[in-house]
Design an enzyme around this catalytic site. Structure first.
Site, PDB file in Angstrom:
ATOM      1  N   GLU A  18      32.274  46.071  45.986  1.00 38.72           N
ATOM      2  CA  GLU A  18      33.458  46.719  45.420  1.00 38.72           C
ATOM      3  C   GLU A  18      33.850  46.040  44.111  1.00 38.72           C
ATOM      4  OE1 GLU A  18      37.407  46.249  47.349  1.00 38.72           O
ATOM      5  OE2 GLU A  18      37.509  48.425  47.209  1.00 38.72           O
ATOM      6  N   CYS A  24      40.993  51.808  46.618  1.00 39.59           N
ATOM      7  CA  CYS A  24      40.050  51.382  47.657  1.00 39.59           C
ATOM      8  C   CYS A  24      39.103  52.515  48.035  1.00 39.59           C
ATOM      9  CB  CYS A  24      40.792  50.865  48.880  1.00 39.59           C
ATOM     10  SG  CYS A  24      42.132  51.937  49.390  1.00 39.59           S
ATOM     11  N   GLY A  54      44.329  45.278  51.472  1.00 41.48           N
ATOM     12  CA  GLY A  54      43.887  44.397  50.394  1.00 41.48           C
ATOM     13  C   GLY A  54      42.408  44.109  50.512  1.00 41.48           C
ATOM     14  N   LYS A 114      55.752  42.096  52.368  1.00 44.58           N
ATOM     15  CA  LYS A 114      55.417  41.252  51.221  1.00 44.58           C
ATOM     16  C   LYS A 114      54.620  42.033  50.174  1.00 44.58           C
ATOM     17  CE  LYS A 114      52.213  38.647  49.808  1.00 44.58           C
ATOM     18  NZ  LYS A 114      52.294  38.880  48.338  1.00 44.58           N
ATOM     19  N   GLY A 173      41.441  40.139  54.608  1.00 51.24           N
ATOM     20  CA  GLY A 173      41.472  40.851  55.889  1.00 51.24           C
ATOM     21  C   GLY A 173      40.767  40.044  56.974  1.00 51.24           C
ATOM     22  N   GLU A 224      43.502  47.683  56.208  1.00 51.64           N
ATOM     23  CA  GLU A 224      42.893  48.658  55.277  1.00 51.64           C
ATOM     24  C   GLU A 224      42.234  47.845  54.180  1.00 51.64           C
ATOM     25  OE1 GLU A 224      42.931  51.856  55.693  1.00 51.64           O
ATOM     26  OE2 GLU A 224      44.567  52.168  57.121  1.00 51.64           O
TER      27      GLU A 224
HETATM   28  P1  NAI Z   1      44.190  40.211  48.012  1.00 48.04           P
HETATM   29  O1  NAI Z   1      43.613  40.689  49.272  1.00 48.04           O
HETATM   30  O2  NAI Z   1      44.177  38.742  47.731  1.00 48.04           O
HETATM   31  O3  NAI Z   1      45.725  40.681  47.891  1.00 48.04           O
HETATM   32  C1  NAI Z   1      46.347  41.681  48.670  1.00 48.04           C
HETATM   33  C2  NAI Z   1      47.652  41.156  49.235  1.00 48.04           C
HETATM   34  O4  NAI Z   1      47.383  40.098  50.163  1.00 48.04           O
HETATM   35  C3  NAI Z   1      48.604  40.551  48.206  1.00 48.04           C
HETATM   36  O5  NAI Z   1      49.927  40.860  48.571  1.00 48.04           O
HETATM   37  C4  NAI Z   1      48.346  39.061  48.352  1.00 48.04           C
HETATM   38  O6  NAI Z   1      49.433  38.248  47.949  1.00 48.04           O
HETATM   39  C5  NAI Z   1      48.138  38.935  49.847  1.00 48.04           C
HETATM   40  N1  NAI Z   1      47.377  37.760  50.271  1.00 48.04           N
HETATM   41  C6  NAI Z   1      46.482  37.021  49.543  1.00 48.04           C
HETATM   42  N2  NAI Z   1      45.977  36.029  50.302  1.00 48.04           N
HETATM   43  C7  NAI Z   1      46.552  36.122  51.527  1.00 48.04           C
HETATM   44  C8  NAI Z   1      46.427  35.385  52.747  1.00 48.04           C
HETATM   45  N3  NAI Z   1      45.594  34.360  52.861  1.00 48.04           N
HETATM   46  N4  NAI Z   1      47.152  35.787  53.814  1.00 48.04           N
HETATM   47  C9  NAI Z   1      47.978  36.842  53.732  1.00 48.04           C
HETATM   48  N5  NAI Z   1      48.151  37.559  52.612  1.00 48.04           N
HETATM   49  C10 NAI Z   1      47.437  37.229  51.513  1.00 48.04           C
HETATM   50  O7  NAI Z   1      43.463  40.972  46.839  1.00 48.04           O
HETATM   51  P2  NAI Z   1      43.357  40.541  45.290  1.00 48.04           P
HETATM   52  O8  NAI Z   1      42.920  39.116  45.155  1.00 48.04           O
HETATM   53  O9  NAI Z   1      44.599  40.929  44.615  1.00 48.04           O
HETATM   54  O10 NAI Z   1      42.163  41.469  44.817  1.00 48.04           O
HETATM   55  C11 NAI Z   1      40.819  41.065  45.035  1.00 48.04           C
HETATM   56  C12 NAI Z   1      39.950  42.234  45.372  1.00 48.04           C
HETATM   57  O11 NAI Z   1      40.369  42.831  46.581  1.00 48.04           O
HETATM   58  C13 NAI Z   1      39.990  43.373  44.375  1.00 48.04           C
HETATM   59  O12 NAI Z   1      39.154  43.139  43.302  1.00 48.04           O
HETATM   60  C14 NAI Z   1      39.555  44.524  45.230  1.00 48.04           C
HETATM   61  O13 NAI Z   1      38.147  44.553  45.308  1.00 48.04           O
HETATM   62  C15 NAI Z   1      40.130  44.212  46.585  1.00 48.04           C
HETATM   63  N6  NAI Z   1      41.399  44.927  46.825  1.00 48.04           N
HETATM   64  C16 NAI Z   1      41.399  45.994  47.662  1.00 48.04           C
HETATM   65  C17 NAI Z   1      42.557  46.716  47.858  1.00 48.04           C
HETATM   66  C18 NAI Z   1      42.609  47.900  48.745  1.00 48.04           C
HETATM   67  O14 NAI Z   1      43.441  48.763  48.537  1.00 48.04           O
HETATM   68  N7  NAI Z   1      41.786  47.987  49.759  1.00 48.04           N
HETATM   69  C19 NAI Z   1      43.798  46.379  47.162  1.00 48.04           C
HETATM   70  C20 NAI Z   1      43.720  45.186  46.347  1.00 48.04           C
HETATM   71  C21 NAI Z   1      42.539  44.518  46.184  1.00 48.04           C
END
Ligand code: NAI
Ligand code: MG
Length: 489
Positions: free
Chosen positions: A399, A302, A246, A194, A251, A268
């Site tokens: 972050e 990240c 994410g 996804k 997580g 991660e």
């Molecule tokens: P997010 O964690 O919501 O999104 C990452 C992925 O998870 C996307 O594909 C999203 O659709 C999916 N997702 C969202 N809610 C979910 C759930 N309940 N169950 C399963 N999958 C789900 O991150 P978001 O809202 O885009 O960004 C928020 C913050 O997260 C950023 O400001 C940053 O600090 C951090 N982040 C860290 C990343 C990394 O590489 N470690 C990457 C993206 C965001």
């Protein structure tokens, strides 16, 4: 460069001529469907969402939103492919398919780079030179392991896990897809991936590549959608492994959902890495490393070096040179080959960054931003730094995921180390010094999965990547990345 010459260098009025990358050679469809069982199929509930270009707010395509039933259909296709084709195929044959994906990615690299930049806002220079070549390199690397798994783990029996559900973010869309898909396939698993809702297009292009490479139907399935689609994948009972990259918040919720089940998972998550500059470092190189560490990809990284710890005796020099260098960074059209800092990925992410700019100032930090003029449409943030912040400040602890650097000073190695380790995260770090002994001392004591010495943000498919503490669990890349997709006995 002394102060006078560096001022002269950046006070001149000249500018680069525009050097836009062409979009003539790419095709983006008006609408994309889900990739399930080797074909593109419409979502059952008929829901779609738009993916926009964050640099100009224009809609690039309508993309299918997968509901629970669609996710179930994708998992079923993956299970069938696992049982009937992929797990019974000779490992060397699996390897050939993965090589084929790598080669097509190389052949179509320009097209992928342009679409990555349009959909996500990152500078074309980065998608062209980093994201796409590294994505291909991951497929090449893991293709090579497909028929050598028993040599990777001598004395062990290796077996695939089954069906892997993979959820990825928007900061390195194709590269994260490659990180997840390549090792899973090499180990004999099948996949439901996804992509993030703001950057689904290169994953859908990858679906075309996978179809054209002739992979058996159902080996890779791609279901687009937002968080609810991701949650449906996590909650599906017939998944053997979840791989997530994410936010720490999501997580944690995944960890909760999977507690007490037999589903394996790797996470991660975020980071708040320190770049630690000692007085004996090559200062000009260190300044470039700091710039690369935090302004690369708009700080949407990240493992970004979002904190700078600089030894007190060189702090003034480093900060002065850093400000000069920030002034020379080009912010704007991501499709221009001269651009250093592209668009912030989404209005939500920009709002989060701007919140932190307010928080940092309210906490008493002194904010400095470059004077770059920003385009009037799209989402933008000037390169920013904070001085006068302390360990307890939120801009030092949390972050931000934007081009925002928090600067602190230290006197002794021990103080630098204490400050470096004093966050809830532990993903990466950087050490800059002329002394090898200091590098070893620091790299042993910094609690982080990846530590760079006299460089920053360098990646290679053969090195493992992952974090301590709230930065997640498990490793991706290298042999560790194989381990995460195998049952060893
Ligand atoms: P997010 O964690 O919501 O999104 C990452 C992925 O998870 C996307 O594909 C999203 O659709 C999916 N997702 C969202 N809610 C979910 C759930 N309940 N169950 C399963 N999958 C789900 O991150 P978001 O809202 O885009 O960004 C928020 C913050 O997260 C950023 O400001 C940053 O600090 C951090 N982040 C860290 C990343 C990394 O590489 N470690 C990457 C993206 C965001
Ligand atoms: Mg987009």
């Amino acid at each position: 460069m002394d102060e006078t010459t560096s001022k002269l260098a950046f006070d001149t009025d000249w500018q680069y001529d525009p050097a836009p990358e062409s979009t003539d050679h790419i095709r983006i469809d008006e609408q994309y469907e889900l990739f399930i069982g080797g074909e593109f199929v419409a979502p059952k509930e008929g829901r779609y969402f738009d993916s926009i270009n964050p640099a100009n707010e224009q809609v690039l395509a309508r993309v299918a939103a997968a509901g629970k039933d669609d996710v179930a259909r994708a998992v079923k296709a993956a299970r069938k492919a696992y049982q009937t084709s992929w797990s019974t195929l000779k490992p060397a044959e699996r390897g050939k398919y993965i090589y084929r994906i790598a080669r097509v990615l190389q052949e179509r690299a320009r097209e992928f780079a342009v679409i990555e930049t349009l959909d996500g806002g990152k500078p074309i220079r980065e998608s062209r030179d980093i994201d796409i070549p590294l994505a291909a390199a991951h497929f090449f690397y893991y293709a090579g392991w497909a028929d050598k798994l028993e040599y990777a783990f001598p004395g062990k029996q290796v077996a695939a896990l089954g069906v892997a559900g993979q959820i990825i973010p928007w900061n390195f869309p194709l590269l994260m897809a490659a990180w997840k898909i390549a090792p899973a396939l090499a180990c004999g698993n099948t996949v439901v991936l996804k992509p993030a809702e703001t950057t689904p297009l290169t994953a859908l292009k990858l679906a075309e590549v996978i179809r054209d490479a002739g992979l058996p139907p159902g080996v890779v399935n791609i279901v687009t959608g937002a968080g609810d689609t991701g949650a449906a994948l996590v909650d599906h009972p017939d998944i053997d492994k979840i791989a997530f990259t994410g936010s720490t918040a999501v997580g944690r919720s995944i960890q909760k959902s999977l507690a007490g089940t037999s589903t394996k998972y790797t996470l991660e998550l975020g980071g708040k890495a320190a770049n630690i500059i000692f007085a004996d470092a090559a200062i000009d190189e260190a300044v470039e490393g700091i710039v690369n560490g935090i302004f690369f990809n708009q700080g949407h990284v990240c493992c970004a070096g979002s904190r700078l710890l600089v030894q007190e005796s060189v702090a003034d020099e480093v900060i002065r040179k850093l400000k000069d260098r920030m002034e020379s960074l080009i912010v704007g059209d991501p499709m221009d080959k001269n651009t250093d800092i592209g668009a912030i990925n989404s209005p939500a992410q920009l709002a989060k960054i701007e919140d932190y700019l307010r928080i940092g100032q309210a906490e008493g930090g002194e904010m400095y931003q470059s004077s770059a003029t920003l385009p009037t449409t799209g989402y933008w943030c000037r390169p920013t730094l904070f001085t006068g912040v302390s360990q307890s400040n939120r801009v030092v602890q949390e972050e931000i995921f934007g081009p925002v650097l928090a600067i602190q000073t230290f006197r002794t190695l021990e103080e630098g180390l204490d400050k470096a380790n004093n966050t809830p995260y532990g993903l990466s770090g950087g050490v800059w010094t002329d002394k090898g002994a200091k590098i070893f001392k620091m790299t042993r004591a910094i609690r982080a999965g990846v530590i760079w010495a006299n460089t920053f943000n360098k990646f290679d498919p053969a090195s493992p990547f992952g974090g301590y503490k709230e930065s997640g669990m498990g490793r991706e890349g290298g042999l560790h990345g194989l381990d995460a997709y195998l049952e060893l006995s």
